[in-house]
Write a protein that holds these residues in place. Structure first.
Motif, PDB file in Angstrom:
ATOM      1  N   PHE A  22       0.867  -1.182   0.000  1.00 52.64           N
ATOM      2  CA  PHE A  22       0.000   0.000   0.000  1.00 52.64           C
ATOM      3  C   PHE A  22       0.899   1.226   0.000  1.00 52.64           C
ATOM      4  N   PRO A  23       0.408   2.385  -0.430  1.00 54.23           N
ATOM      5  CA  PRO A  23       1.256   3.592  -0.446  1.00 54.23           C
ATOM      6  C   PRO A  23       1.704   3.945   0.971  1.00 54.23           C
ATOM      7  N   ASN A  24       2.976   4.222   1.118  1.00 58.19           N
ATOM      8  CA  ASN A  24       3.494   4.533   2.444  1.00 58.19           C
ATOM      9  C   ASN A  24       4.704   5.446   2.313  1.00 58.19           C
ATOM     10  N   VAL A  25       4.940   6.271   3.334  1.00 53.12           N
ATOM     11  CA  VAL A  25       6.120   7.118   3.364  1.00 53.12           C
ATOM     12  C   VAL A  25       7.303   6.302   3.883  1.00 53.12           C
ATOM     13  N   LYS A  26       8.496   6.823   3.700  1.00 48.19           N
ATOM     14  CA  LYS A  26       9.687   6.152   4.210  1.00 48.19           C
ATOM     15  C   LYS A  26       9.754   6.283   5.726  1.00 48.19           C
ATOM     16  N   ARG A  27      10.460   5.354   6.356  1.00 44.96           N
ATOM     17  CA  ARG A  27      10.603   5.404   7.817  1.00 44.96           C
ATOM     18  C   ARG A  27      11.302   6.677   8.262  1.00 44.96           C
ATOM     19  N   ASP A  28      12.269   7.122   7.484  1.00 42.49           N
ATOM     20  CA  ASP A  28      12.999   8.339   7.844  1.00 42.49           C
ATOM     21  C   ASP A  28      12.069   9.545   7.910  1.00 42.49           C
ATOM     22  N   TYR A  29      11.037   9.549   7.075  1.00 46.94           N
ATOM     23  CA  TYR A  29      10.076  10.658   7.065  1.00 46.94           C
ATOM     24  C   TYR A  29       9.328  10.716   8.408  1.00 46.94           C
ATOM     25  N   VAL A  30       8.901   9.545   8.895  1.00 49.55           N
ATOM     26  CA  VAL A  30       8.188   9.481  10.172  1.00 49.55           C
ATOM     27  C   VAL A  30       9.124   9.869  11.311  1.00 49.55           C
ATOM     28  N   ARG A  31      10.373   9.391  11.244  1.00 51.89           N
ATOM     29  CA  ARG A  31      11.354   9.743  12.281  1.00 51.89           C
ATOM     30  C   ARG A  31      11.607  11.247  12.315  1.00 51.89           C
ATOM     31  N   LYS A  32      11.615  11.879  11.149  1.00 43.08           N
ATOM     32  CA  LYS A  32      11.846  13.320  11.075  1.00 43.08           C
ATOM     33  C   LYS A  32      10.729  14.084  11.785  1.00 43.08           C
ATOM     34  N   ILE A  33       9.494  13.677  11.567  1.00 39.20           N
ATOM     35  CA  ILE A  33       8.373  14.328  12.244  1.00 39.20           C
ATOM     36  C   ILE A  33       8.507  14.169  13.754  1.00 39.20           C
ATOM     37  N   SER A  34       8.816  12.956  14.188  1.00 41.96           N
ATOM     38  CA  SER A  34       8.976  12.688  15.612  1.00 41.96           C
ATOM     39  C   SER A  34      10.090  13.548  16.204  1.00 41.96           C
ATOM     40  N   SER A  35      11.202  13.660  15.480  1.00 45.11           N
ATOM     41  CA  SER A  35      12.334  14.449  15.947  1.00 45.11           C
ATOM     42  C   SER A  35      11.966  15.925  16.080  1.00 45.11           C
ATOM     43  N   MET A  36      11.212  16.446  15.106  1.00 44.53           N
ATOM     44  CA  MET A  36      10.810  17.859  15.155  1.00 44.53           C
ATOM     45  C   MET A  36       9.862  18.124  16.312  1.00 44.53           C
ATOM     46  N   LEU A  37       8.944  17.199  16.565  1.00 48.36           N
ATOM     47  CA  LEU A  37       8.021  17.364  17.691  1.00 48.36           C
ATOM     48  C   LEU A  37       8.756  17.293  19.032  1.00 48.36           C
ATOM     49  N   HIS A  38       9.690  16.359  19.155  1.00 43.59           N
ATOM     50  CA  HIS A  38      10.485  16.243  20.395  1.00 43.59           C
ATOM     51  C   HIS A  38      11.268  17.527  20.659  1.00 43.59           C
ATOM     52  N   ALA A  39      11.896  18.068  19.606  1.00 44.82           N
ATOM     53  CA  ALA A  39      12.693  19.291  19.762  1.00 44.82           C
ATOM     54  C   ALA A  39      11.823  20.455  20.216  1.00 44.82           C
ATOM     55  N   TRP A  40      10.658  20.591  19.600  1.00 47.08           N
ATOM     56  CA  TRP A  40       9.731  21.661  19.970  1.00 47.08           C
ATOM     57  C   TRP A  40       9.285  21.489  21.426  1.00 47.08           C
ATOM     58  N   ASP A  41       8.957  20.250  21.795  1.00 43.17           N
ATOM     59  CA  ASP A  41       8.475  19.962  23.145  1.00 43.17           C
ATOM     60  C   ASP A  41       9.551  20.276  24.192  1.00 43.17           C
ATOM     61  N   LYS A  42      10.796  19.962  23.860  1.00 44.32           N
ATOM     62  CA  LYS A  42      11.884  20.111  24.833  1.00 44.32           C
ATOM     63  C   LYS A  42      12.440  21.530  24.914  1.00 44.32           C
ATOM     64  N   PHE A  43      12.624  22.174  23.737  1.00 44.87           N
ATOM     65  CA  PHE A  43      13.319  23.458  23.720  1.00 44.87           C
ATOM     66  C   PHE A  43      12.409  24.670  23.500  1.00 44.87           C
ATOM     67  N   GLY A  44      11.168  24.450  23.108  1.00 46.17           N
ATOM     68  CA  GLY A  44      10.270  25.575  22.854  1.00 46.17           C
ATOM     69  C   GLY A  44      10.329  26.020  21.401  1.00 46.17           C
ATOM     70  N   LEU A  45       9.256  26.677  20.938  1.00 38.08           N
ATOM     71  CA  LEU A  45       9.139  27.035  19.530  1.00 38.08           C
ATOM     72  C   LEU A  45      10.185  28.059  19.099  1.00 38.08           C
ATOM     73  N   ASP A  46      10.434  29.075  19.920  1.00 34.33           N
ATOM     74  CA  ASP A  46      11.389  30.121  19.533  1.00 34.33           C
ATOM     75  C   ASP A  46      12.776  29.535  19.285  1.00 34.33           C
ATOM     76  N   SER A  47      13.200  28.633  20.157  1.00 30.29           N
ATOM     77  CA  SER A  47      14.534  28.038  20.047  1.00 30.29           C
ATOM     78  C   SER A  47      14.648  27.166  18.790  1.00 30.29           C
ATOM     79  N   VAL A  48      13.646  26.285  18.556  1.00 27.74           N
ATOM     80  CA  VAL A  48      13.744  25.388  17.391  1.00 27.74           C
ATOM     81  C   VAL A  48      13.571  26.156  16.086  1.00 27.74           C
ATOM     82  N   GLN A  49      12.763  27.226  16.142  1.00 23.10           N
ATOM     83  CA  GLN A  49      12.598  28.051  14.938  1.00 23.10           C
ATOM     84  C   GLN A  49      13.924  28.703  14.553  1.00 23.10           C
ATOM     85  N   LYS A  50      14.650  29.204  15.544  1.00 15.56           N
ATOM     86  CA  LYS A  50      15.942  29.839  15.288  1.00 15.56           C
ATOM     87  C   LYS A  50      16.933  28.836  14.707  1.00 15.56           C
TER      88      LYS A  50
END
Length: 359
Positions: free
Chosen positions: A275-303
């Motif tokens: 079935f159509p599916n994204v690569k595992r790295d794509y899912v890991r990237k989303i998870s990594s971005m959410l973790h960074a935002w959760d831990k460091f705050g939006l202003d820090s990750v945006q910078k």
């Protein structure tokens, strides 16, 4: 007239329906008619097409490719971009895409493209070399003069002048995607017939061409494996090469892949074995971005995000899209591919909403 002044005195969109735009386009007789269609004065049209120096019409910058090479992006100046956006709106109203075309077509996407190749024994991917650069001024003018449009030469010349830069289709102009499709109907028809002859499915997404089949052997007229060399190599068949070259394109030999069903099969970046599916790295990237935002705050990750993208892409910091928008886009894409009921999609979407509310 400066870009800012042009923008102040020009609408950014044409507020007419598709039928009206199509009728006006097919009725064009003179360059002045083109100006009226795009809702700009004829003097301004002439100025931005013929008076403004070439080096002021576009800004060029390079973007790194996954292969390690670079892609040259030619971004039009504001005034020219407005003209191109309007013309693009018109061209989408008159262009009738072939069923096999999934790139730059409303309601079609890399997902609709990939779905055509599910559960196939063989999948062949090829890439057209320098796709946009292969489409020169003469070809663009020619499509407007030829059926089904049959516009006068003067009109076709002005339209091609709006679309082209340095005598070719620039990657980065709003008109380039739709114009590239308008150049390819003959090739798309020929490739569809070739696929049909050998019981294959054919689709094209921009410069990505895919053939697939459930046959026990892939048709050698389309592609085959050369086992005479020390390392087996996939070669494109003469019939396929002939169609591509006869239509003014060239195959990128470094991007030819023949994928068997027992291995990973991919079409326009999506896995298609079951079935159509994204690569595992794509899912890991989303998870990594959410973790960074959760831990460091939006202003820090945006910078951090701006600094990284600006350095890697070689673009000004102000042109880097906001971190929050990019993340939301990735989550939305995951939902489009896997479905809105997918557990991982819903988990990431709820996480995103919680962080947004926190901000």
């Amino acid at each position: 007239m400066s870009d800012s002044k042009f923008k102040e005195n020009s609408t950014l969109l044409l507020y007419k329906n598709c039928d009206e735009l199509k009728e006006e386009f097919l009725s064009l007789q003179t360059p002045r008619d083109v100006a009226r269609l795009l809702e700009v004065s004829y003097d301004r049209l002439v100025y931005h097409l013929y008076i403004v120096p070439e080096n002021r019409k576009y800004a060029e910058f390079s973007v790194p490719k996954k292969s390690g090479d670079t892609r040259i992006i030619s971004a039009p100046a504001t005034a020219l971009k407005i003209l191109q956006r309007k013309l693009s709106q018109v061209l989408y109203s008159v262009y009738e895409p072939k069923a096999a075309v999934h790139g730059f077509v409303p309601s079609r996407s890399i997902l609709t493209n990939a779905k055509q190749h599910l559960h196939k024994r063989f999948i062949l991917n090829i890439d057209l070399k320098d796709f946009f650069n292969s489409i020169h001024f003469g070809r663009v003018r020619g499509i407007f003069m030829a059926p089904p449009y049959k516009l006068p030469e003067e009109v076709a010349t002005v339209l091609a002048k709006i679309c082209c830069y340095s005598g070719k289709l620039p990657q980065g102009a709003p008109t380039s995607p739709i114009v590239s499709n308008m150049v390819c109907p003959r090739m798309d028809s020929q490739l569809r017939l070739l696929a049909k002859e050998f019981k294959c499915t054919y689709t094209r997404y921009a410069d990505d061409i895919t053939f697939s089949t459930t046959l026990p052997n892939f048709p050698k007229e389309i592609a085959y494996i050369n086992i005479e060399e020390d390392k087996p190599k996939i070669l494109v068949g003469e019939r396929l090469i002939s169609v591509i070259q006869d239509n003014g394109f060239e195959i990128n030999e470094n991007k030819v892949r023949l994928q068997y069903k027992t291995k990973h099969q991919e079409v326009t970046g999506l896995t298609v074995n079951q079935f159509p599916n994204v690569k595992r790295d794509y899912v890991r990237k989303i998870s990594s971005m959410l973790h960074a935002w959760d831990k460091f705050g939006l202003d820090s990750v945006q910078k951090r995000y701006i600094e990284k993208c600006s350095k890697e892409l070689g673009i000004p910091a102000e042109e880097v899209p906001p971190f929050q928008e990019v993340l939301r886009g990735k989550i939305n894409f995951l939902g489009m591919v896997r479905g809105k009921d997918n557990e991982i999609y819903r988990k990431y979407l709820n996480w995103y909403r919680r962080l947004s509310n926190r901000e």
